[in-house]
Design a protein around this motif. Sequence first.
Motif, PDB file in Angstrom:
ATOM      1  N   ASN A  68       0.841  -1.206   0.000  1.00 40.43           N
ATOM      2  CA  ASN A  68       0.000   0.000   0.000  1.00 40.43           C
ATOM      3  C   ASN A  68       0.871   1.249   0.000  1.00 40.43           C
ATOM      4  O   ASN A  68       0.804   2.086   0.908  1.00 40.43           O
ATOM      5  CB  ASN A  68      -0.916  -0.014   1.225  1.00 40.43           C
ATOM      6  N   SER A  69       1.659   1.362  -1.037  1.00 39.42           N
ATOM      7  CA  SER A  69       2.571   2.501  -1.112  1.00 39.42           C
ATOM      8  C   SER A  69       1.802   3.788  -1.414  1.00 39.42           C
ATOM      9  O   SER A  69       0.693   3.767  -1.956  1.00 39.42           O
ATOM     10  CB  SER A  69       3.628   2.265  -2.192  1.00 39.42           C
ATOM     11  N   LEU A  70       2.406   4.892  -1.056  1.00 36.67           N
ATOM     12  CA  LEU A  70       1.856   6.212  -1.344  1.00 36.67           C
ATOM     13  C   LEU A  70       2.393   6.641  -2.708  1.00 36.67           C
ATOM     14  O   LEU A  70       3.597   6.783  -2.887  1.00 36.67           O
ATOM     15  CB  LEU A  70       2.281   7.195  -0.251  1.00 36.67           C
ATOM     16  N   ARG A  71       1.527   6.851  -3.645  1.00 36.16           N
ATOM     17  CA  ARG A  71       1.925   7.062  -5.030  1.00 36.16           C
ATOM     18  C   ARG A  71       2.760   8.336  -5.202  1.00 36.16           C
ATOM     19  O   ARG A  71       2.407   9.410  -4.705  1.00 36.16           O
ATOM     20  CB  ARG A  71       0.687   7.135  -5.919  1.00 36.16           C
ATOM     21  N   SER A  81       4.910   4.321   5.756  1.00 38.71           N
ATOM     22  CA  SER A  81       5.412   4.935   6.988  1.00 38.71           C
ATOM     23  C   SER A  81       5.884   6.366   6.756  1.00 38.71           C
ATOM     24  O   SER A  81       6.081   7.117   7.715  1.00 38.71           O
ATOM     25  CB  SER A  81       6.569   4.111   7.564  1.00 38.71           C
ATOM     26  N   LEU A  82       6.080   6.738   5.499  1.00 38.70           N
ATOM     27  CA  LEU A  82       6.650   8.048   5.172  1.00 38.70           C
ATOM     28  C   LEU A  82       5.560   9.043   4.771  1.00 38.70           C
ATOM     29  O   LEU A  82       5.638   9.703   3.738  1.00 38.70           O
ATOM     30  CB  LEU A  82       7.689   7.884   4.054  1.00 38.70           C
ATOM     31  N   LYS A  83       4.559   9.174   5.615  1.00 38.88           N
ATOM     32  CA  LYS A  83       3.405  10.021   5.285  1.00 38.88           C
ATOM     33  C   LYS A  83       3.770  11.503   5.206  1.00 38.88           C
ATOM     34  O   LYS A  83       3.256  12.241   4.355  1.00 38.88           O
ATOM     35  CB  LYS A  83       2.293   9.802   6.303  1.00 38.88           C
ATOM     36  N   HIS A  84       4.632  11.968   6.104  1.00 36.72           N
ATOM     37  CA  HIS A  84       4.993  13.381   6.043  1.00 36.72           C
ATOM     38  C   HIS A  84       5.827  13.678   4.805  1.00 36.72           C
ATOM     39  O   HIS A  84       5.642  14.721   4.160  1.00 36.72           O
ATOM     40  CB  HIS A  84       5.763  13.809   7.294  1.00 36.72           C
ATOM     41  N   LEU A  85       6.717  12.766   4.463  1.00 28.93           N
ATOM     42  CA  LEU A  85       7.496  12.965   3.240  1.00 28.93           C
ATOM     43  C   LEU A  85       6.566  13.003   2.029  1.00 28.93           C
ATOM     44  O   LEU A  85       6.819  13.749   1.071  1.00 28.93           O
ATOM     45  CB  LEU A  85       8.542  11.858   3.082  1.00 28.93           C
ATOM     46  N   HIS A  86       5.499  12.230   2.080  1.00 25.79           N
ATOM     47  CA  HIS A  86       4.550  12.246   0.971  1.00 25.79           C
ATOM     48  C   HIS A  86       3.842  13.602   0.882  1.00 25.79           C
ATOM     49  O   HIS A  86       3.557  14.102  -0.220  1.00 25.79           O
ATOM     50  CB  HIS A  86       3.529  11.122   1.125  1.00 25.79           C
ATOM     51  N   ASP A 268      10.700   9.615   9.076  1.00 25.94           N
ATOM     52  CA  ASP A 268       9.615  10.519   8.700  1.00 25.94           C
ATOM     53  C   ASP A 268       9.329  11.517   9.819  1.00 25.94           C
ATOM     54  O   ASP A 268       9.163  12.724   9.570  1.00 25.94           O
ATOM     55  CB  ASP A 268       8.363   9.692   8.397  1.00 25.94           C
ATOM     56  N   GLN A 269       9.271  11.050  11.054  1.00 26.34           N
ATOM     57  CA  GLN A 269       9.014  11.919  12.199  1.00 26.34           C
ATOM     58  C   GLN A 269      10.164  12.891  12.418  1.00 26.34           C
ATOM     59  O   GLN A 269       9.944  14.042  12.823  1.00 26.34           O
ATOM     60  CB  GLN A 269       8.776  11.073  13.443  1.00 26.34           C
TER      61      GLN A 269
END
Length: 386
Positions: A68-71, A81-86, A268-269
């Motif tokens: 479930n990668s962030l595109r 896990s890298l939501k902020h980077l996204h 990410d944090q």
Amino acid sequence: MQRRQWLKGAGAAALSFAGIPSAWANGAATAPRLLVVLLRGGMDGLAAVPPIGDANYAAIRPTIAVQNSLRLDGSFGLHPSLKHLHQLWGQEQLAVVHSTGFTYAGRSHFEGQDVMQSGMLKPYTSASGWLGRAMQVARVAGGVSISIPMPLILRGNPESSTKFPNWMPPLTPTVADSLEALWSKDGLMSPYASIIRAEAATQRQSAMNRQDFSSARSLPELGRLAGQEMSQPQGPRVGLIDFTHGFDTHASQGADQGGHADQLLKVDQLVQNFQAAMGPMWANALVVTVTEFGRTAAENGTTGTDHGVGTCCMLAGGLIGRSKVYADWRGLHKDQLFEGRDLPPTIDVAAVYAKVIERVFEVTPAAIQQQVIAHKPHAALNGLLI
């Protein structure tokens, strides 16, 4: 001018600062800020930035492929896990250089970590690091390193020395006076008396107890502390966070969740906390990751990955040209892998760090090539930074 380097934390991570300007240094308040994050152990670039457009990815990683990668684009995604980077990707403040690495292929942690810090492809051939040499060539402050020992990547200024903060009580003025009197006629020791006195005064103003010292060891907390210091008008221009272990995932690596995912969440944090603490200075800042090598393209028999070669490098901040994955991607078929097993370093990561040095320290490409870090330029990196 002098360079000071401060360190907080111990064990899993450490924070150092360098390039602290003197109070009268022109342009110090607006000079770019650089935070380098060392990810020891060999970060898996195929997990951090999975090649979702490569049909071989899921086949060679039947249990650890990220689901479930962030595109990012049609070819690559970002680990969940890298939501902020996204979020930074959506703000044109995240760049990824993929299928990159040093061309060192020995796959040894000890040698690889020496190479990633020295910038020399032959391990143990340099007593200085590429970041330290860059600051020396750029004439960016030198002086005192608060770590034992000073990280190799920051070494390069012959005037640098070391010291280390701790939770123990600082020297009292009486003891400092006694040392100064004792060493006053000693040509070798007398210069250090004033340094010790000044540092003792600083420690008394910001005393650190055991609990404070322990809480400062987490990677996210170090990101916040780095931002607090580096955002100051006369704050350090360079920060270094050394994540000393966590990415050597030989077994039970996990996919969307698991050991490797947990480490990526900390990264990410870290970036999120650093950005928040930097405030408006984030627009003139850059975060860049460094790791010794990547992991094998295929998972092993213990649902992990072994030491590899190619990986990815992540850069974030206001100095990013635009959000993009910079890659000379060859694919994950066995015939396209380095020695049939590893992601090939088709882009020399030293060329990425050369771009960083050129932008942050205003060192010419020729000087970087000759005096800082030899590298093979790649046209794919055009437009990486502004």
